[in-house]
Design a protein around this motif. Structure first.
Motif, short mmCIF file in Angstrom:
data_model
loop_
_atom_site.label_atom_id
_atom_site.label_comp_id
_atom_site.label_asym_id
_atom_site.label_seq_id
_atom_site.Cartn_x
_atom_site.Cartn_y
_atom_site.Cartn_z
N GLY A 100 -10.01 28.51 6.47
CA GLY A 100 -9.98 29.72 6.82
C GLY A 100 -8.69 30.41 6.64
O GLY A 100 -7.45 29.97 6.32
N ALA A 101 -8.69 31.79 6.40
CA ALA A 101 -7.54 32.53 5.94
C ALA A 101 -6.36 32.26 6.94
O ALA A 101 -5.08 32.29 6.29
N ASP A 102 -6.31 31.98 8.02
CA ASP A 102 -4.95 31.61 8.68
C ASP A 102 -4.92 30.14 8.84
O ASP A 102 -3.79 29.69 9.71
N SER A 103 -5.62 29.28 8.43
CA SER A 103 -5.57 28.03 8.59
C SER A 103 -4.46 27.05 7.68
O SER A 103 -4.22 27.61 6.65
N ILE A 104 -3.88 26.44 8.26
CA ILE A 104 -2.80 25.35 7.68
C ILE A 104 -3.61 23.96 7.74
O ILE A 104 -3.81 23.51 8.84
N VAL A 105 -3.77 23.49 6.66
CA VAL A 105 -4.66 22.13 6.63
C VAL A 105 -3.75 21.22 5.84
O VAL A 105 -3.48 21.49 4.55
N THR A 106 -3.78 20.03 6.20
CA THR A 106 -3.05 19.04 5.76
C THR A 106 -4.15 17.89 5.37
O THR A 106 -5.23 17.66 6.14
N LEU A 107 -3.87 16.94 4.60
CA LEU A 107 -4.66 15.94 4.34
C LEU A 107 -4.19 14.51 4.25
O LEU A 107 -3.05 14.50 4.18
N THR A 108 -5.02 13.51 4.80
CA THR A 108 -4.62 12.31 4.80
C THR A 108 -5.72 11.39 3.88
O THR A 108 -6.85 11.41 4.12
N LEU A 109 -5.36 10.71 3.14
CA LEU A 109 -6.15 9.80 2.12
C LEU A 109 -5.64 8.32 2.12
O LEU A 109 -4.51 8.05 2.48
N TYR A 110 -6.58 7.48 2.00
CA TYR A 110 -6.08 6.20 2.06
C TYR A 110 -6.20 5.55 0.79
O TYR A 110 -7.27 5.66 0.04
#
Length: 183
Positions: A100-110
């Motif tokens: 979403g426009a105001d979202s800050i999203v981070t990712l965790t991968l294995y």
């Protein structure tokens, strides 16, 4: 290749497969692997040992399909898996990530084969061909051979792209390509 003999910790043994961890300190290059039961060698094989050999974990466990990991929405602290099981298809499918426009999203991968990296600067992640900053790449606690990759924030240019490839490169060596999906 130096003539040193080491015991390798076994992670899983089945009639058709043996998973083991290459012991720390093993020299790079060609290595001979002997599988023994008691004092008897029952199989011999060869492998090339390197400081890194990046491979992303997939939801279905075969190194293909949907990436295994989570997306975290920084504003709410909500964490969602990158994968969901579709009982109709009887398969793991991507769980769409909402940027979403105001979202800050981070990712965790294995992953595996990452902890021997030369530096964090030499760990690169692309999602849909777009570079994403890697903030951590190293061992996941006490799990033998399991590494964690933390990345983000995810660029909003991924919004609406649907399923896209996720690829990790460590010290110039490229991992398998998996999938994440963006709505």
């Amino acid at each position: 290749n130096t003539g040193t003999i080491r015991q390798a910790p076994l992670l899983m043994v089945s009639p058709g497969q043996v998973n083991f961890q290459v012991p720390s300190g093993t020299a790079a290059g060609e290595a001979v692997v002997n599988l023994s039961r008691g004092s008897q060698t029952i199989a011999t094989g060869y492998l090339r040992v390197g400081s890194v050999a990046p491979a992303l974990f997939s939801a279905n466990g075969n190194g293909q399909g949907v990436a295994l990991g989570t997306a975290t929405m920084a504003t709410s602290g909500t964490t969602i898996p990158l994968e969901t099981f579709d009982s109709t298809q009887q398969a793991w499918v991507p769980a769409p990530i909402d940027l979403g426009a105001d979202s800050i999203v981070t990712l965790t991968l294995y992953a595996t084969g990452v902890r021997g990296r030369s530096s964090l600067d030499n760990v690169k992640l692309t999602i849909g061909g777009t570079p994403v900053a890697v903030t951590f790449a190293g061992p996941l606690g006490q799990l033998a051979g399991v590494d964690e990759i933390d990345a983000g924030p995810l660029p909003h240019s991924l919004s609406g792209r649907g399923p896209v490839p996720v690829v990790l490169t460590v010290d110039g060596k490229v991992s398998n390509s998996l999938t994440a999906q963006f709505k």
